[in-house]
Design an enzyme around this catalytic site. Structure first.
Site, short mmCIF file in Angstrom:
data_model
loop_
_atom_site.label_atom_id
_atom_site.label_comp_id
_atom_site.label_asym_id
_atom_site.label_seq_id
_atom_site.Cartn_x
_atom_site.Cartn_y
_atom_site.Cartn_z
CG HIS A 8 -0.31 0.08 2.54
ND1 HIS A 8 -0.15 -1.04 3.34
CD2 HIS A 8 0.22 1.11 3.25
CE1 HIS A 8 0.44 -0.69 4.47
NE2 HIS A 8 0.69 0.62 4.45
CG HIS A 81 3.74 4.83 5.05
ND1 HIS A 81 2.71 5.42 5.77
CD2 HIS A 81 3.34 3.55 4.86
CE1 HIS A 81 1.76 4.53 6.00
NE2 HIS A 81 2.11 3.39 5.46
CD GLU A 130 3.51 -0.20 7.26
OE1 GLU A 130 2.95 0.77 6.70
OE2 GLU A 130 2.89 -1.00 7.99
#
Lengths: 139, 139
Positions: A8, A81, A130
């Site tokens: 994502h 992010h 991440e």
């Protein structure tokens, strides 16, 4: 380690409710999850599905939310992010540390219920990154 | 209009050469294209493949490059835009304009050889958004 799926893109927003309207009405999103709180991360979260990846809308939760600083600089929200999948979170942590990239804290449960950690943007070309363990039941 | 594939995430960098090293060595990317110039957009471009989407590395090309301003604010680079696919670029332009979102200029040839346009980040939750017509031969 081999570069995994882009699970994502994290997009910070001052209002998930307003962003849901934007993604539904203007972007044409048809699969939008229910927003939920992630108190350990200090964020409220909502996933928007595209055919091949997700947008993770994140709104500050609580006074200590790490998103407040970002929204102070970007009041309308923005890209926050990128999240990539790995098969094993501990192997990934050791990999990044061996490369000299700063892993921010210990692995912890993320928004998809699997272990995650963040890598410092200064070691990742300015991108807060991440790393998440791939969910066993898919994505 | 239905939300299409997330074709790529645009990541600005002061040096595509350095970023290629980062993506190969630290991120584990195994499929990295040859960098090429896109003079009409004022950028040098390089695509990094993940299993489901691409990272588009963009470096300024020429003094008038639109990336200079971004890098002045983010000297180490960072997330620059998100690009979604649509089946028909002209229908998409009419759609966004009907929604009151500001389309920046006329559709033009993008890095994948199909027509693209950008939508103003202030109308897209702070995210500079590229809309591209899906390549006929896939992605």
């Amino acid at each position: 380690m081999k570069l995994g799926r882009l699970n994502h893109v994290g997009v910070a927003t001052p209002s998930i409710a307003d962003s849901i309207t934007l993604y539904r009405e203007t972007m044409g999103a048809v699969a939008i999850g229910e927003p939920f709180d992630l108190p350990a991360q200090g964020v409220k979260v909502c996933f928007v599905d595209t055919p091949n990846a997700q947008i993770e809308l994140i709104e500050p939760l609580g006074d200590a939310s790490p998103i407040h600083g970002f929204l102070a600089k970007n009041p309308g929200g923005g890209q926050h992010h990128l999240c990539y999948e790995v098969p094993d979170i501990n192997e990934a942590k050791a990999w990044f540390e061996a490369k000299g990239a700063r892993v921010l804290g210990e692995p912890r449960i993320g928004a998809h219920g699997t272990m995650i950690f963040f890598v410092h943007p200064k070691d990742m070309g300015g991108v807060l990154t991440e790393i998440m363990e791939t969910p066993k039941d898919g994505h």
